[in-house]
Design an enzyme around this catalytic site. Structure first.
Site, PDB file in Angstrom:
ATOM      1  N   SER A   1       8.371   7.781  -0.801  1.00 36.58           N
ATOM      2  CA  SER A   1       7.302   7.182  -0.002  1.00 36.58           C
ATOM      3  C   SER A   1       7.793   6.429   1.225  1.00 36.58           C
ATOM      4  CB  SER A   1       6.446   6.259  -0.873  1.00 36.58           C
ATOM      5  OG  SER A   1       5.612   7.033  -1.709  1.00 36.58           O
TER       6      SER A   1
ATOM      7  N   LYS B   1       6.355   7.735   4.331  1.00 34.19           N
ATOM      8  CA  LYS B   1       5.088   7.264   4.904  1.00 34.19           C
ATOM      9  C   LYS B   1       5.307   6.511   6.206  1.00 34.19           C
ATOM     10  CE  LYS B   1       2.471   6.937   0.541  1.00 34.19           C
ATOM     11  NZ  LYS B   1       3.360   7.717  -0.344  1.00 34.19           N
TER      12      LYS B   1
ATOM     13  N   TYR C   1      -3.003   1.511  -3.224  1.00 33.81           N
ATOM     14  CA  TYR C   1      -1.938   2.384  -2.728  1.00 33.81           C
ATOM     15  C   TYR C   1      -2.205   3.817  -3.175  1.00 33.81           C
ATOM     16  CZ  TYR C   1       2.858   3.850  -1.676  1.00 33.81           C
ATOM     17  OH  TYR C   1       3.961   4.482  -1.175  1.00 33.81           O
TER      18      TYR C   1
ATOM     19  N   GLU D   1       5.227  -2.627   5.103  1.00 31.26           N
ATOM     20  CA  GLU D   1       4.603  -3.794   4.486  1.00 31.26           C
ATOM     21  C   GLU D   1       5.365  -5.020   4.976  1.00 31.26           C
ATOM     22  OE1 GLU D   1       4.899  -2.646   0.401  1.00 31.26           O
ATOM     23  OE2 GLU D   1       3.720  -0.824   0.778  1.00 31.26           O
TER      24      GLU D   1
ATOM     25  N   LYS E   1       9.794  -1.150   2.687  1.00 31.10           N
ATOM     26  CA  LYS E   1       9.092  -0.042   2.042  1.00 31.10           C
ATOM     27  C   LYS E   1       9.990   0.548   0.962  1.00 31.10           C
ATOM     28  CE  LYS E   1       5.626   2.715   1.411  1.00 31.10           C
ATOM     29  NZ  LYS E   1       6.001   2.773  -0.032  1.00 31.10           N
TER      30      LYS E   1
ATOM     31  N   SER F   1      10.175   6.701  -3.992  1.00 28.42           N
ATOM     32  CA  SER F   1      10.748   7.380  -5.154  1.00 28.42           C
ATOM     33  C   SER F   1      10.199   8.793  -5.261  1.00 28.42           C
ATOM     34  CB  SER F   1      10.412   6.641  -6.460  1.00 28.42           C
ATOM     35  OG  SER F   1      10.880   5.320  -6.470  1.00 28.42           O
TER      36      SER F   1
END
Length: 388
Positions: free
Chosen positions: A86, A89, A172, A295, A338, A341
């Site tokens: 991820s 992203k 999420y 984040e 961030k 996995s």
């Protein structure tokens, strides 16, 4: 800090250096911090191999541990390809911000503007920004098991009904971010993987980053190791490329981090605006501010606060979200981070622009996130101590 390739070279300098100058070398101290933080994880969690890249004030180093392939005994190198899960992203978000900088989309647009089969669905009342910040109103972590192709995906989205008004709840979601990426590609008139591999990655200077690993790079591609300890790589899934499909190296990912830390003038103006745009906060959940991909947390922060912001409850449970109106660029020192996995790989990226420090960790086992956070926090503290 000098540029260093393999950890063995750094460790050699650490062990063989002599005199006060060697003892005071910042790279030696940082190498020691990386060794203390990460070496024990290989044994504790049976991690075959990992790469840790750090940057401080424009100077980077890559430290490598263990094996990319146990069967063939291939060591991890600075250019070994890992599945970053991820963390992908953040790159999908950069492509979306790039499309916005080019005038191809607005974050206020509904996805149905670019994906006509969604017109007339509840997603007409959801914006691209809602999708990109997981605030569409209850899209789940994963697609249901029956969603295995594009037709089933469209049917799922057409039938989906929100559980909360857009912008009020953060949950999420891979389908949310995946649809964000798919709409971005449609807005740019291209295939998502092609746009990433032929425009975004080259524009950022990422020479060893791929959605589809070509045959010429397969020798660099690590094997992941899952619960049964058999070698594994990510399986194809609906919107997998957009949500968790990037394979990259520690050397490339620290370059991506440095695009956020250094003078971005080396980038083309639209791409520079895109990188800057992914650092703008759009909603707040507790102490954490959700940007595009990243984040954000106030810095400095304790290990306990960093762990809390990456806890299972934040990742897997719906949380109240407060829209930031207008959106806010970080005020004061801020940590961007961030996790990522896949079934056989684990990753973590964190950086602090105000300190010009950053860290990337890529591993071929998805060992627990709290352990990743603890190791990264320790090394970031060491980097901050060395920052000018």
């Amino acid at each position: 800090m000098r540029k260093v390739g393999l950890f063995a070279l750094v460790l050699s300098g650490l062990l063989c250096g002599s005199g006060p100058a060697a003892a005071e070398d910042p790279l030696t101290r940082i190498a020691a911090a990386v060794e203390r933080a990460y070496r024990p994880l290989l044994k504790e969690y049976d991690v075959p191999g990992l790469a840790v890249a750090v940057t401080r004030s424009g100077h980077s180093a890559v430290f490598t541990f263990g094996l990319a392939d146990r069967e063939r005994q291939r060591p991890v190198t600075r250019d070994t390809l890992f599945e970053i899960g991820s963390v992908s992203k953040t790159l999908t978000a950069t492509l979306a911000a790039y499309a916005q900088a080019l005038g191809r989309l607005s974050l206020a647009d509904a996805p149905s503007r670019f994906l006509p089969p969604l017109r007339g669905s509840a997603l007409d009342r959801v914006s691209l920004l809602d999708l990109g910040t997981y605030t569409a109103g209850g899209l789940p972590l994963q697609f249901p098991g029956g969603v295995t192709d594009a037709a089933a995906m469209i049917a799922y989205f057409r039938e989906w009904r929100p559980s909360a008004p857009p912008g009020t709840q953060r949950l999420y979601s891979n389908p949310s971010l995946g649809l964000f990426g798919a709409a971005t590609a449609a807005a740019m008139g291209g295939d998502f993987a092609d746009l990433m591999e032929t425009r975004l990655f080259p524009g950022l200077g990422l020479a060893h980053s791929f959605i589809r690993v070509p045959a010429s790079e397969m020798e660099r591609y690590a094997w992941g190791y899952g619960r049964n300890d058999r070698p594994i790589r990510v399986s194809r899934g609906v919107l997998d490329a957009e949500a968790y499909g990037v394979k990259s190296s520690a050397a490339d990912m620290i370059r991506f981090v440095e695009a956020h830390l250094l003078d971005p003038g080396r980038l083309d103006p639209p791409l520079r605006r895109a990188v800057e745009g992914t650092g703008v906060g759009y909603s707040r959940t507790g102490e954490m501010v959700q940007a595009l991909g990243w984040e954000l947390l106030p810095y400095p922060l304790t290990l306990e606060r960093l762990q809390a912001a990456n806890a299972d409850s934040v990742r897997f449970e719906a949380q109240p979200a407060a829209r930031l109106d207008p959106p806010q660029a970080p005020k004061g020192a801020t940590l961007f981070n961030k996790t990522g996995s896949t079934n056989g790989f684990g990753a973590y990226v964190a950086f602090v622009p105000a300190k010009r420090i950053g860290l990337v960790m890529l591993a071929n086992r998805a060992f627990p996130i709290p352990a990743r956070i603890a190791a990264a926090h320790a090394v970031l503290e060491a980097l901050a101590d060395e920052a000018p």
